[in-house]
Write a protein that holds these residues in place. Structure first.
Motif, PDB file in Angstrom:
ATOM      1  N   SER A  20      -6.045  -1.429  -0.208  1.00 50.60           N
ATOM      2  CA  SER A  20      -6.881  -1.703   0.964  1.00 50.60           C
ATOM      3  C   SER A  20      -7.498  -3.084   0.943  1.00 50.60           C
ATOM      4  CB  SER A  20      -7.999  -0.656   1.078  1.00 50.60           C
ATOM      5  OG  SER A  20      -8.929  -0.806   0.015  1.00 50.60           O
TER       6      SER A  20
ATOM      7  N   GLN B 199       1.402  -3.570  -0.770  1.00 47.33           N
ATOM      8  CA  GLN B 199       1.177  -2.863   0.486  1.00 47.33           C
ATOM      9  C   GLN B 199       2.490  -2.634   1.224  1.00 47.33           C
ATOM     10  OE1 GLN B 199      -1.598  -5.487   2.367  1.00 47.33           O
ATOM     11  NE2 GLN B 199      -3.410  -4.531   1.445  1.00 47.33           N
TER      12      GLN B 199
ATOM     13  N   ARG C 125      -4.650  -5.733  10.855  1.00 47.64           N
ATOM     14  CA  ARG C 125      -5.498  -5.243   9.770  1.00 47.64           C
ATOM     15  C   ARG C 125      -6.421  -6.333   9.233  1.00 47.64           C
ATOM     16  NH1 ARG C 125      -3.640  -4.082   5.301  1.00 47.64           N
ATOM     17  NH2 ARG C 125      -4.973  -2.338   4.778  1.00 47.64           N
TER      18      ARG C 125
ATOM     19  N   GLN D  68     -10.336  -5.542   9.623  1.00 47.97           N
ATOM     20  CA  GLN D  68     -11.090  -5.084   8.471  1.00 47.97           C
ATOM     21  C   GLN D  68     -11.758  -6.208   7.682  1.00 47.97           C
ATOM     22  OE1 GLN D  68      -8.397  -2.760   6.126  1.00 47.97           O
ATOM     23  NE2 GLN D  68      -8.073  -1.228   7.708  1.00 47.97           N
TER      24      GLN D  68
ATOM     25  N   ASP E  23      -6.210   1.739  10.962  1.00 47.86           N
ATOM     26  CA  ASP E  23      -5.828   0.586  10.158  1.00 47.86           C
ATOM     27  C   ASP E  23      -4.460   0.036  10.537  1.00 47.86           C
ATOM     28  OD1 ASP E  23      -4.251   2.628   9.283  1.00 47.86           O
ATOM     29  OD2 ASP E  23      -4.737   2.430   7.157  1.00 47.86           O
TER      30      ASP E  23
END
Length: 387
Positions: free
Chosen positions: A40, A69, A341, A345, A365
């Motif tokens: 994340s 990822q 993303r 974020q 997300d």
């Protein structure tokens, strides 16, 4: 063992294998980063954790995380491309909102959202937000009607389009009929869309925000009536209660002339243009890319609805232009942030300038895939399951 199952110790081993063991103390001891947390991380997170001004260290660690990822399976990794490309690329080839395979650079920032819970509480709050704004808008429409300039003293302003477009009496009703057609298409789309509650939440929040902006523009400047046929004059209400009653009547009729609602003074900017444009954009965004005929149809309806507004001389050209521009830009900004993303974020400015967006999209997300289902449980299927 998959990356999300890694412990803090295994993250330390991974850092050592990648030649970045100097960050083990910070990530693994100080911040206790395990596999799920590692996946994340954004560049902003990395920069804050390692606390270094060396751009090379930040970029190397960020790129290593991004490789993980992309290599980590997603819920859609069973979709494989025919040319043997990676599962992640197959997913994006299927769900790219622009209808084409995303580049490797785009894959770095965009992915299908892993968390697609309906979150009914947020849906309810977004609806309450929109409903409250609509009531405020109706009340503001009553106020601006009181302030509408005298038609004898302030004739219609010069307008390039209206001065050269003959008045068509039935045009405004045709505009609202076009809006009803878009509502029907949107209703069918949402009935079958698997993630309808997330999409509806987005529509409620966007509609509320645009109409809240409209309240300010209506109050700031009172434009003269755009057409002599409107026969507008100020209406003085005796009390606050009478104004509220009028606002409720406007709300019940959805501000539509087909419902017998006639208002004056609410010109900058066009609410009818906002509605048909929002419906057009949402239908286009949340239906399959291959349905070109439907997207062409909704755009044609949108354009004709705008033309009918001008042909009815219900708004100045600038009212319609500003309404389309603001609505389309807010729609695109919202979805660009939601689908990216890194912007979603990692940027604190997003939380400051768009607090409502940050709240409604906190669990999303990535991209919302256009998947469809039959939402109602059939009686015979329920009986079969119980047997």
């Amino acid at each position: 063992m998959t990356v999300p199952q890694w412990s803090v110790a295994e993250v330390r081993i991974w850092l050592g294998n990648r030649g970045m063991g100097q960050f083990s103390e910070t990530l693994c001891v100080q911040h206790k980063v395990d596999g799920q947390v590692l996946l994340s991380l954004t560049e902003t997170d990395v920069r804050e954790m390692i606390g270094t001004s060396c751009l090379g260290d930040v970029k190397r660690l960020t790129l290593a995380v991004k490789e993980l990822q992309l290599a980590t399976p997603t819920p859609y990794d069973h979709i494989r491309s025919s040319n043997g490309s990676s599962p992640a690329k197959a997913v994006y080839a299927r769900f790219d909102s622009e209808g084409s395979t995303l580049s490797d650079d785009a894959l770095t920032h965009k992915r299908i959202s892993r968390r697609l819970e309906p979150e009914y509480s947020k849906l309810f709050l977004s609806y309450c937000y929109m409903f409250s704004v609509f009531l405020i808008t109706a009340f503001v429409m009553v106020i601006v009607h009181d302030r509408v300039p005298d038609m004898e003293k302030y004739p219609p302003l010069p307008d390039i389009v209206l001065d050269n477009l003959p008045y068509i009496p039935w045009a405004f009703d045709a505009c609202e009929a076009a809006g009803v057609v878009l509502v029907l298409i949107w209703t069918v789309t949402m009935f079958f869309h698997k993630h309808r509650f997330i999409v509806l939440r987005r529509m409620f929040s966007l509609a509320g925000t645009v109409f809240l902006l409209r309240c300010f523009t209506m109050l700031i400047t009172s434009l003269s009536v755009p057409g002599a046929h409107l026969q507008c004059s100020p209406k003085n209400y005796d009390s606050l209660w009478s104004k509220l009653q009028r606002a409720i009547a406007i709300s019940k009729g959805f501000g539509m002339s087909l419902q017998g609602v006639r208002t004056c003074g609410d010109y900058m900017f066009s609410g009818h243009t906002v509605v048909v444009t929002l419906l057009n954009f949402f239908i286009t965004e949340y239906t399959p890319r291959r349905m070109h005929w439907l997207h062409t149809l909704t755009w044609v309806i949108n354009i004709f609805a705008v033309f009918f507004i001008l042909a009815a001389h219900e708004h100045y050209s600038i009212d319609v232009f500003v309404a389309f521009y603001i609505t389309s830009r807010l729609f695109l900004y919202y979805h660009s942030l939601a689908n990216n993303r890194v912007l979603h974020q990692g940027d604190r400015r997003t939380r400051i300038w768009f607090p409502m967006f940050s709240f409604f999209e906190s669990t999303i997300d990535g991209i919302i895939p256009n998947e469809y289902e039959w939402p109602l449980s059939l009686p015979w299927r329920s009986a079969a399951k119980s047997d």
